[in-house]
Scaffold this active site. Structure first.
Site, PDB file in Angstrom:
ATOM      1  CE  LYS A 179      -3.985  -2.153   0.110  1.00  0.00           C
ATOM      2  NZ  LYS A 179      -3.688  -3.516  -0.323  1.00  0.00           N
TER       3      LYS A 179
HETATM    4  C1  LIG Z   1      -9.737  -2.561  -1.788  1.00  0.00           C
HETATM    5  C2  LIG Z   1      -9.221  -3.361  -0.632  1.00  0.00           C
HETATM    6  N1  LIG Z   1     -10.042  -3.651   0.385  1.00  0.00           N
HETATM    7  C3  LIG Z   1      -9.620  -4.335   1.456  1.00  0.00           C
HETATM    8  C4  LIG Z   1      -8.322  -4.799   1.564  1.00  0.00           C
HETATM    9  C5  LIG Z   1      -7.929  -5.617   2.745  1.00  0.00           C
HETATM   10  O1  LIG Z   1      -6.802  -5.130   3.416  1.00  0.00           O
HETATM   11  P1  LIG Z   1      -5.807  -6.134   4.169  1.00  0.00           P
HETATM   12  O2  LIG Z   1      -5.060  -6.898   3.120  1.00  0.00           O
HETATM   13  O3  LIG Z   1      -4.917  -5.219   4.945  1.00  0.00           O
HETATM   14  O4  LIG Z   1      -6.623  -7.000   5.033  1.00  0.00           O
HETATM   15  C6  LIG Z   1      -7.429  -4.512   0.537  1.00  0.00           C
HETATM   16  C7  LIG Z   1      -6.043  -4.970   0.613  1.00  0.00           C
HETATM   17  O5  LIG Z   1      -5.465  -5.521  -0.296  1.00  0.00           O
HETATM   18  C8  LIG Z   1      -7.889  -3.800  -0.598  1.00  0.00           C
HETATM   19  O6  LIG Z   1      -7.071  -3.538  -1.627  1.00  0.00           O
END
Ligand SMILES: Cc1ncc(COP(=O)(O)O)c(C=O)c1O
Length: 359
Positions: A179
């Site tokens: 990110k």
């Molecule tokens: C659009 C979106 N929503 C939710 C998430 C979930 O985040 P995490 O991977 O930190 O659980 C991500 C992560 O890749 C994402 O890109």
């Protein structure tokens, strides 16, 4: 190979982690609190609640709004699976509407037709670092008494009409290493609503308001001080990282030929979590292979929209859902490296590799 993503870890992050390890307070503690305060300020809201991931941030945010069995939440199917899965975790049903093919984001014009008496919330996903068209979404939510849970997991610092994402409703962010900033793993919820913030804190920690008194069902979705120390150091670099991403994107958009570059509509501030182009139908996978051969990392985000994922079709019965613009995007998109660690030579390599293919 020029990687599609590259976490930027400097002396500040390393020093901050060592300080936490030496402090004896390594679980959720003062660094988490400091990170929450700084993150809330970045978004222009009063409250932020750190969690263990973007997924748990979404899950907690939905629960804090009382979303549960029998409820429907409107969102996009052109996103990472966690957006919709977090709705399932609560017992509610994701209802997918099609995207705007230019922005790849939820098309506000499609929302009204998807509303039912069971609709409780809208989850706009600010995909690839570009905010959704929030004005009509906010108007619909106000008219129908719906909550807004923003999936801003890919959009740290993105703006719409001068306002940061995460400040329109209850915001959720991922701090995964790819990110725009990272805490290794982690998530953040942002809100202007004190009671929602408090509710999120309780759900994050086993439904506990007073130590060992549990008024409701909760989870252990806490962030550690080790992760918060990394996140805090990264947050201090967010504006610089985003500026570098925007410069890289501007260079690519000026020089790439034969592909449709991403758009930043008037009034939006894109933070280019991904630089995603459209490739004429049928050529995308060949271009991806050509780029890999030329040493240019690339990725298809996302090759299968959520309503076409096996689990959603076979277990949940989404097989009949038709989202033509989403399906077309899934067949045509390709993301190229845009991260802040790219050199001028890397950018030139990417452009040359694409343009030799597209002619
Ligand atoms: C659009 C979106 N929503 C939710 C998430 C979930 O985040 P995490 O991977 O930190 O659980 C991500 C992560 O890749 C994402 O890109």
């Amino acid at each position: 190979m020029i990687p599609i993503a590259k976490p930027q870890m400097g002396a500040e992050e390393k020093q901050a982690v060592l300080e936490v390890l030496d402090s004896g307070m390594i679980a959720q503690g003062p660094r988490v609190k400091a990170f929450e305060e700084a993150f809330a300020a970045m978004c222009g809201v009063e409250h932020a609640v750190a969690t263990s991931s973007g997924t748990t941030a979404l899950h907690v945010a939905l629960l804090a709004h009382g979303i549960g069995p029998g409820d429907e939440v409107i969102t996009s199917a052109f996103t990472f699976i966690a957006s919709a899965n977090s709705i399932l975790f609560t017992g509610a049903k994701p209802v997918f509407v099609d995207i705007d093919p230019v922005t790849f984001n939820l098309d506000p014009a499609q929302i009204e037709a998807a509303l039912t008496p069971r609709t409780k919330a809208i989850m706009p996903v600010h995909l690839f670092g570009l905010a959704c068209d929030m004005e009509p979404i906010m108007a619909l939510a106000a008219e129908h008494g719906l909550a807004i849970i923003e999936d801003a997991c890919q959009a740290h610092g993105a703006e719409y009409q001068g306002r940061r994402v995460g400040s329109f409703g209850t915001g959720t962010f991922s701090l995964y290493p790819t990110k725009n900033i990272t805490s290794a793993e982690g998530g953040m919820i942002t809100t202007a609503d004190k009671s929602i913030g408090e509710k999120c804190r309780v759900i994050r920690q086993h439904g506990m308001r007073r130590r060992y008194y549990h008024d409701e069902l909760g989870f252990n979705f806490r962030m550690t001080d080790v992760h918060a120390a990394i996140g805090l150091a990264q947050l201090g670099k967010l504006e610089r990282f985003n500026a570098a991403r925007r410069d890289n994107a501007a260079y690519l958009s000026t020089h790439l030929k034969g592909v449709i570059p991403p758009r930043e509509p008037e009034g939006y501030h894109h933070v280019y979590h991904q630089y995603t182009v459209r490739v004429p139908e049928g050529q995308r996978d060949a271009l991806a292979a050509h780029l890999r051969e030329a040493g240019v990392g690339n990725m298809v985000y996302y090759p299968v929209p959520i309503h076409r994922q096996t689990f959603y079709v076979e277990e949940l019965g989404y097989g009949e859902v038709q989202l033509p613009k989403t399906e077309r995007a899934a067949a045509e998109v390709l993301s190229l490296p845009v991260h802040p660690a790219l050199s001028q030579a890397d950018l030139e390599t990417i452009v040359a590799a694409v343009n030799t293919f597209t002619g």
